[in-house]
Write an enzyme that holds these catalytic residues in place. Structure first.
Site, short mmCIF file in Angstrom:
data_model
loop_
_atom_site.label_atom_id
_atom_site.label_comp_id
_atom_site.label_asym_id
_atom_site.label_seq_id
_atom_site.Cartn_x
_atom_site.Cartn_y
_atom_site.Cartn_z
N ASN A 9 0.87 -1.18 0.00
CA ASN A 9 0.00 0.00 0.00
C ASN A 9 0.90 1.23 0.00
O ASN A 9 1.49 1.56 1.02
CB ASN A 9 -0.89 -0.05 1.26
N TRP A 10 1.00 1.87 -1.17
CA TRP A 10 1.93 3.00 -1.30
C TRP A 10 1.38 4.28 -0.67
O TRP A 10 2.07 5.28 -0.59
CB TRP A 10 2.26 3.23 -2.78
N LYS A 11 0.15 4.27 -0.26
CA LYS A 11 -0.51 5.44 0.37
C LYS A 11 -0.26 6.70 -0.48
O LYS A 11 -0.13 6.59 -1.70
CB LYS A 11 -0.03 5.59 1.81
N HIS A 95 -9.56 0.92 4.89
CA HIS A 95 -8.29 1.10 5.59
C HIS A 95 -8.52 2.00 6.81
O HIS A 95 -9.36 2.90 6.78
CB HIS A 95 -7.26 1.74 4.65
N GLU A 167 -5.19 -5.13 10.47
CA GLU A 167 -4.20 -4.08 10.70
C GLU A 167 -4.51 -3.37 12.01
O GLU A 167 -5.33 -2.43 12.04
CB GLU A 167 -4.24 -3.05 9.55
N GLY A 173 2.56 2.23 10.86
CA GLY A 173 3.50 3.33 10.73
C GLY A 173 4.19 3.70 12.02
O GLY A 173 4.80 4.77 12.12
N GLY A 234 3.00 -1.17 4.31
CA GLY A 234 3.01 0.26 4.01
C GLY A 234 4.43 0.71 3.70
O GLY A 234 4.95 0.50 2.60
N GLY A 235 5.08 1.30 4.69
CA GLY A 235 6.41 1.92 4.51
C GLY A 235 7.41 1.04 3.77
O GLY A 235 8.10 1.52 2.87
P1 13P Z 1 3.08 0.36 7.70
O1 13P Z 1 3.63 -0.93 7.11
O2 13P Z 1 3.80 1.58 7.23
O3 13P Z 1 2.95 0.26 9.19
O4 13P Z 1 1.58 0.54 7.13
C1 13P Z 1 0.70 -0.52 7.20
C2 13P Z 1 -0.50 -0.20 6.44
O5 13P Z 1 -1.28 0.67 6.81
C3 13P Z 1 -0.74 -0.93 5.18
O6 13P Z 1 -2.02 -0.71 4.70
#
Ligand code: 13P
Length: 254
Positions: A9-11, A95, A167, A173, A234-235
């Site tokens: 998930n590149w957000k 999400h 999650e 994050g 995410g990250g």
């Molecule tokens: P992180 O891996 O940055 O904690 O984010 C998780 C996330 O929200 C994936 O959708």
């Protein structure tokens, strides 16, 4: 053991050039083995370019959100049909950032899941508790409500199209990962909830990803848990090396 599904998930990150570079690196580095399912979820405006880079091979491409109506006067929104049109196969729905920042309710999420399914998109449905809810021993209550209200009215066939991502909000994050045991416990609860709502076959076939500070160091241990069928990253998905390490960890399990 089910085939693992690793999704990035590149957000709201990366420029168009950076997103393209990342996708091209993944395309070159990934082999053609189908041992692991892999998906990336770029920002809306990059979807067409990223779909073109993968041209339907190796990696699924999906959006991070969609609107629940098919078309019309909904300024700023994007429909499932539009996502299909540019080549998406998947979409993330519910999400925790959508739930907390954009105030999406379980009922809105339910409508979005139905809208996604009706145009042939496969949803990744996110659930998870906040820190204060875990501290108050409400994890199962919160996740149970997110599942019963979020999946309300879905047939077992439709539910079988979903991936669920657990999650925990406190792990997103923050660098604070759920322990493999904590994650596995909630995954077991989710699978049992699906079993009682539907049937054993649906519960067994549905994939449940873990998300929340997954990285190349903790992936082996998390993905090695019996009820964890993949990760929503995410990250660590913003850099090809760390994302590929997580994909490799999943590959070692298959
Ligand atoms: P992180 O891996 O940055 O904690 O984010 C998780 C996330 O929200 C994936 O959708």
């Amino acid at each position: 053991m089910k085939k693992q599904f690793i999704a990035g998930n590149w957000k709201m990150n990366l420029t168009l050039d950076e997103a393209g570079d990342l996708a091209r690196k993944l395309y070159v580095e990934l082999d053609n083995s189908s041992a692991v399912d892999i998906g990336v979820f770029p920002a809306f405006v990059f979807l067409r370019d990223i779909c073109d880079i993968f041209h339907g091979n190796k990696v699924y491409v999906g959006a991070q959100n969609m609107y629940l109506e098919k078309s019309g006067a909904f300024t700023g929104e994007v429909s499932g049909g539009m996502l299909r049109d540019v080549g998406c196969t998947h979409v993330i729905i519910g999400h925790s950032e959508r739930r907390t920042i954009f105030l999406e309710t379980n009922s809105v999420i339910n409508s979005k899941i139905k809208a996604a399914l009706s145009c042939g998109l496969k949803p990744i449905v996110c659930v998870g508790e906040k820190q204060e809810e875990r501290d108050a021993d409400k994890t199962y209550e919160v996740v149970g409500d997110q599942l019963s209200e979020g999946l309300a009215g879905l047939t077992s066939e439709e539910a079988g199209e979903l991936t669920i991502a657990y999650e925990p909000v406190w792990a997103i994050g923050t660098g604070k990962t759920a322990t493999p045991e904590q994650a596995n416990e909630v995954h077991t609860f989710i699978r049992n909830t699906i079993k009682s709502k539907y049937d054993v076959d649906t519960a067994q076939s549905i994939r449940i990803q873990y998300g929340g500070s997954v990285n190349s160091k903790n992936a082996d241990e998390l993905l090695g848990q019996p009820e964890i069928d993949g990760a929503l990253v995410g990250g660590a998905s913003l850099e090809s090396g760390s994302f590929l390490d997580i994909v490799s960890a999943a590959g070692r399990l298959s």
